[in-house]
Design a protein around this motif. Structure first.
Motif, PDB file in Angstrom:
ATOM      1  N   THR A  17      53.598 -14.053   6.936  1.00 10.67           N
ATOM      2  CA  THR A  17      52.887 -15.320   6.707  1.00 10.67           C
ATOM      3  C   THR A  17      51.401 -15.063   6.519  1.00 10.67           C
ATOM      4  O   THR A  17      50.772 -15.600   5.603  1.00 10.67           O
ATOM      5  N   ARG A  18      50.846 -14.214   7.353  1.00 15.35           N
ATOM      6  CA  ARG A  18      49.413 -13.932   7.254  1.00 15.35           C
ATOM      7  C   ARG A  18      49.083 -13.175   5.970  1.00 15.35           C
ATOM      8  O   ARG A  18      48.032 -13.410   5.360  1.00 15.35           O
ATOM      9  N   ARG A  19      49.972 -12.289   5.535  1.00 13.12           N
ATOM     10  CA  ARG A  19      49.733 -11.593   4.262  1.00 13.12           C
ATOM     11  C   ARG A  19      49.747 -12.589   3.101  1.00 13.12           C
ATOM     12  O   ARG A  19      48.941 -12.477   2.171  1.00 13.12           O
ATOM     13  N   GLN A  20      50.625 -13.571   3.160  1.00 15.52           N
ATOM     14  CA  GLN A  20      50.660 -14.590   2.108  1.00 15.52           C
ATOM     15  C   GLN A  20      49.384 -15.428   2.114  1.00 15.52           C
ATOM     16  O   GLN A  20      48.876 -15.796   1.052  1.00 15.52           O
ATOM     17  N   VAL A  21      48.868 -15.722   3.296  1.00 17.75           N
ATOM     18  CA  VAL A  21      47.614 -16.475   3.397  1.00 17.75           C
ATOM     19  C   VAL A  21      46.484 -15.659   2.773  1.00 17.75           C
ATOM     20  O   VAL A  21      45.684 -16.188   1.985  1.00 17.75           O
ATOM     21  N   ILE A  22      46.416 -14.372   3.093  1.00 16.50           N
ATOM     22  CA  ILE A  22      45.383 -13.503   2.517  1.00 16.50           C
ATOM     23  C   ILE A  22      45.528 -13.459   0.999  1.00 16.50           C
ATOM     24  O   ILE A  22      44.533 -13.564   0.272  1.00 16.50           O
ATOM     25  N   ARG A  23      46.752 -13.334   0.519  1.00 19.59           N
ATOM     26  CA  ARG A  23      46.997 -13.309  -0.934  1.00 19.59           C
ATOM     27  C   ARG A  23      46.492 -14.603  -1.577  1.00 19.59           C
ATOM     28  O   ARG A  23      45.819 -14.578  -2.606  1.00 19.59           O
ATOM     29  N   ARG A  24      46.783 -15.734  -0.951  1.00 18.47           N
ATOM     30  CA  ARG A  24      46.341 -17.027  -1.497  1.00 18.47           C
ATOM     31  C   ARG A  24      44.829 -17.138  -1.484  1.00 18.47           C
ATOM     32  O   ARG A  24      44.210 -17.597  -2.444  1.00 18.47           O
ATOM     33  N   LEU A  25      44.200 -16.692  -0.400  1.00 17.19           N
ATOM     34  CA  LEU A  25      42.743 -16.783  -0.305  1.00 17.19           C
ATOM     35  C   LEU A  25      42.053 -15.838  -1.279  1.00 17.19           C
ATOM     36  O   LEU A  25      40.872 -16.004  -1.574  1.00 17.19           O
ATOM     37  N   GLY A  26      42.771 -14.873  -1.791  1.00 19.25           N
ATOM     38  CA  GLY A  26      42.228 -13.999  -2.824  1.00 19.25           C
ATOM     39  C   GLY A  26      41.879 -14.751  -4.090  1.00 19.25           C
ATOM     40  O   GLY A  26      41.054 -14.298  -4.887  1.00 19.25           O
ATOM     41  N   THR A  27      42.453 -15.924  -4.277  1.00 18.60           N
ATOM     42  CA  THR A  27      42.157 -16.740  -5.454  1.00 18.60           C
ATOM     43  C   THR A  27      41.017 -17.722  -5.206  1.00 18.60           C
ATOM     44  O   THR A  27      40.547 -18.361  -6.132  1.00 18.60           O
ATOM     45  N   GLY A  28      40.584 -17.833  -3.929  1.00 18.07           N
ATOM     46  CA  GLY A  28      39.478 -18.720  -3.601  1.00 18.07           C
ATOM     47  C   GLY A  28      39.707 -19.442  -2.291  1.00 18.07           C
ATOM     48  O   GLY A  28      40.816 -19.412  -1.740  1.00 18.07           O
ATOM     49  N   PRO A  29      38.672 -20.077  -1.753  1.00 18.33           N
ATOM     50  CA  PRO A  29      38.785 -20.796  -0.482  1.00 18.33           C
ATOM     51  C   PRO A  29      39.837 -21.900  -0.546  1.00 18.33           C
ATOM     52  O   PRO A  29      40.137 -22.432  -1.624  1.00 18.33           O
ATOM     53  N   ALA A  30      40.389 -22.228   0.622  1.00 12.28           N
ATOM     54  CA  ALA A  30      41.392 -23.295   0.705  1.00 12.28           C
ATOM     55  C   ALA A  30      41.334 -23.916   2.093  1.00 12.28           C
ATOM     56  O   ALA A  30      40.956 -23.258   3.064  1.00 12.28           O
ATOM     57  N   SER A  31      41.731 -25.164   2.172  1.00 16.25           N
ATOM     58  CA  SER A  31      41.790 -25.828   3.470  1.00 16.25           C
ATOM     59  C   SER A  31      43.018 -25.335   4.226  1.00 16.25           C
ATOM     60  O   SER A  31      43.976 -24.833   3.624  1.00 16.25           O
ATOM     61  N   VAL A  32      42.994 -25.498   5.538  1.00 10.96           N
ATOM     62  CA  VAL A  32      44.139 -25.105   6.360  1.00 10.96           C
ATOM     63  C   VAL A  32      45.376 -25.867   5.912  1.00 10.96           C
ATOM     64  O   VAL A  32      46.466 -25.298   5.820  1.00 10.96           O
ATOM     65  N   GLY A  33      45.218 -27.143   5.595  1.00  8.67           N
ATOM     66  CA  GLY A  33      46.347 -27.946   5.131  1.00  8.67           C
ATOM     67  C   GLY A  33      46.960 -27.392   3.859  1.00  8.67           C
ATOM     68  O   GLY A  33      48.185 -27.333   3.726  1.00  8.67           O
ATOM     69  N   GLU A  34      46.112 -26.989   2.921  1.00  6.83           N
ATOM     70  CA  GLU A  34      46.613 -26.393   1.671  1.00  6.83           C
ATOM     71  C   GLU A  34      47.335 -25.082   1.942  1.00  6.83           C
ATOM     72  O   GLU A  34      48.381 -24.807   1.355  1.00  6.83           O
ATOM     73  N   LEU A  35      46.766 -24.279   2.832  1.00 11.82           N
ATOM     74  CA  LEU A  35      47.380 -22.994   3.148  1.00 11.82           C
ATOM     75  C   LEU A  35      48.713 -23.165   3.871  1.00 11.82           C
ATOM     76  O   LEU A  35      49.648 -22.389   3.657  1.00 11.82           O
ATOM     77  N   ALA A  36      48.811 -24.175   4.726  1.00 11.59           N
ATOM     78  CA  ALA A  36      50.020 -24.390   5.531  1.00 11.59           C
ATOM     79  C   ALA A  36      51.158 -24.999   4.730  1.00 11.59           C
ATOM     80  O   ALA A  36      52.327 -24.833   5.091  1.00 11.59           O
ATOM     81  N   GLN A  37      50.842 -25.673   3.649  1.00 11.32           N
ATOM     82  CA  GLN A  37      51.831 -26.436   2.889  1.00 11.32           C
ATOM     83  C   GLN A  37      53.101 -25.659   2.521  1.00 11.32           C
ATOM     84  O   GLN A  37      54.204 -26.170   2.700  1.00 11.32           O
ATOM     85  N   PRO A  38      53.016 -24.424   2.017  1.00 15.92           N
ATOM     86  CA  PRO A  38      54.249 -23.739   1.611  1.00 15.92           C
ATOM     87  C   PRO A  38      55.135 -23.255   2.759  1.00 15.92           C
ATOM     88  O   PRO A  38      56.253 -22.816   2.525  1.00 15.92           O
ATOM     89  N   PHE A  39      54.664 -23.349   3.986  1.00 13.81           N
ATOM     90  CA  PHE A  39      55.399 -22.792   5.116  1.00 13.81           C
ATOM     91  C   PHE A  39      56.119 -23.877   5.896  1.00 13.81           C
ATOM     92  O   PHE A  39      55.591 -24.959   6.100  1.00 13.81           O
ATOM     93  N   SER A  40      57.323 -23.553   6.342  1.00  7.49           N
ATOM     94  CA  SER A  40      58.101 -24.527   7.115  1.00  7.49           C
ATOM     95  C   SER A  40      57.853 -24.298   8.613  1.00  7.49           C
ATOM     96  O   SER A  40      58.709 -23.798   9.334  1.00  7.49           O
ATOM     97  N   MET A  41      56.649 -24.645   9.024  1.00  9.35           N
ATOM     98  CA  MET A  41      56.290 -24.561  10.438  1.00  9.35           C
ATOM     99  C   MET A  41      55.310 -25.680  10.744  1.00  9.35           C
ATOM    100  O   MET A  41      54.701 -26.245   9.838  1.00  9.35           O
ATOM    101  N   THR A  42      55.166 -25.956  12.022  1.00  6.10           N
ATOM    102  CA  THR A  42      54.234 -27.006  12.416  1.00  6.10           C
ATOM    103  C   THR A  42      52.808 -26.523  12.217  1.00  6.10           C
ATOM    104  O   THR A  42      52.543 -25.312  12.179  1.00  6.10           O
TER     105      THR A  42
END
Length: 111
Positions: A19-44
């Motif tokens: 999960t953290r590697r995916q977050v790092i990969r996503r942030l490689g494209t630019g800043p994002a809100s926590v909500g945007e980062l959390a969206q693809p994951f099925s967790m609280t």
């Protein structure tokens, strides 16, 4: 190059989780809100925030809060530590395999 072992340990621990590697990969494209980062994951959101805190405490990301929105930004300098360490390891192993190749391919001189 001299590395801070504790910093590398923290970074590798943070990167050990998919999960953290995916977050790092996503942030490689630019800043994002926590909500945007959390969206693809099925967790609280509280569970996802544990990942954010781990990434932040390792120094891989920085967060800023504007009103109710927490924005995450990738700290590329911290990733450069890993890149430098990996480059040193690659160089070390390539020199060893080069020596092995020379040993295997050079005819042995009679004694």
């Amino acid at each position: 190059m001299v590395y801070h072992e504790e910093a590398l340990d923290d970074i590798f621990v943070a990167l050990a989780e998919p999960t953290r590697r995916q977050v790092i990969r996503r942030l490689g494209t630019g800043p994002a809100s926590v909500g945007e980062l959390a969206q693809p994951f099925s967790m609280t959101l509280p569970s996802f925030m544990k990942h954010v805190r781990t990434l932040e405490s390792s120094g891989l990301i920085q967060t800023t809060k504007h009103g109710r929105v927490r924005t995450c930004t990738l700290n590329r300098e911290r990733l450069a530590l890993v890149d430098g360490w990996l480059a040193d390891q690659r160089s070390l192993w390539e020199s060893r395999t080069d020596r092995l190749e020379t040993l295997v391919t050079q005819p042995k001189e009679p004694s």
